[in-house]
Design a protein around this motif. Sequence first.
Motif, mmCIF file in Angstrom:
data_model
loop_
_atom_site.group_PDB
_atom_site.id
_atom_site.type_symbol
_atom_site.label_atom_id
_atom_site.label_comp_id
_atom_site.label_asym_id
_atom_site.label_seq_id
_atom_site.Cartn_x
_atom_site.Cartn_y
_atom_site.Cartn_z
ATOM 1 N N SER A 17 0.824 -1.215 0.000
ATOM 2 C CA SER A 17 0.000 0.000 0.000
ATOM 3 C C SER A 17 0.854 1.260 0.000
ATOM 4 C CB SER A 17 -0.948 0.010 1.201
ATOM 5 O OG SER A 17 -1.862 -1.063 1.100
ATOM 6 N N GLN A 41 -10.053 -5.053 3.389
ATOM 7 C CA GLN A 41 -9.778 -4.128 4.492
ATOM 8 C C GLN A 41 -9.843 -2.682 4.016
ATOM 9 O OE1 GLN A 41 -6.000 -5.063 6.231
ATOM 10 N NE2 GLN A 41 -6.774 -6.837 7.340
ATOM 11 N N SER A 43 -7.635 -0.310 3.227
ATOM 12 C CA SER A 43 -6.844 0.739 3.879
ATOM 13 C C SER A 43 -6.548 1.899 2.942
ATOM 14 C CB SER A 43 -5.545 0.169 4.454
ATOM 15 O OG SER A 43 -4.808 -0.497 3.460
ATOM 16 N N THR A 44 -6.319 1.612 1.677
ATOM 17 C CA THR A 44 -6.063 2.685 0.716
ATOM 18 C C THR A 44 -7.339 3.484 0.431
ATOM 19 O OG1 THR A 44 -4.290 1.394 -0.298
ATOM 20 C CG2 THR A 44 -5.189 3.191 -1.600
ATOM 21 N N GLN A 46 -9.682 4.161 2.364
ATOM 22 C CA GLN A 46 -9.979 5.062 3.480
ATOM 23 C C GLN A 46 -9.328 6.432 3.305
ATOM 24 O OE1 GLN A 46 -9.406 3.152 7.336
ATOM 25 N NE2 GLN A 46 -9.946 1.194 6.422
#
Length: 196
Positions: A17, A41, A43-44, A46
């Motif tokens: 990421s 998940q 994460s990016t 977000q």
Amino acid sequence: MSKIITIAHQKGGVGKSTLALNLAYSFAKNVNTILTDIDPQGSTIQLQGLIPDVTIIPFSNNIYDQNFEALFIDTPPYLMNEMLPIFLKSDLVIIPTKAGVPDIMAIRSTVELVKEAQKSNKKLKAAIVLNMVKPRASITEQAKEQLIEYDLPIIGEIKDRVAYTNTFLTGGVLTSSDENAKEEVRKLTSEILELL
């Protein structure tokens, strides 16, 4: 002409990421760039709306119809069913790995999936990036010797620097004061462009 660059490795913790984000920042200085993430998940994802210059959108099948010159696809720390179709659409798969034996051994399945995709997608290229490299040169050289068996070019070498984690929301390392980190990302960007 638009290019699709996928960052993939079935093992977590290899910096996919962070690498995807810094490369997207680097490319966005010159071309219209999109970053997406297929990791559940997310994460990016977000970071959507929080960072300048890079368009971050959720992955969907119509992402390839978006207006972009460079599309970076961040992937989860495991191989999922969607990976082969993504590789088939990609121009380049970057496989980041740490210089440790478990990480290097773990890329075998990713490399095999890339080579399977290359049977149908003749334009697909792949390369390995040594990522989060510790400052001991002997380990790095040993890692390069082990990676030869995968018959893929090794491009760039990203050191384990605080700058990579500290600038996640502020434009990547290219906006930091760490000149060494900036040079690493510029060099990797240049090597990617040469492959494309």
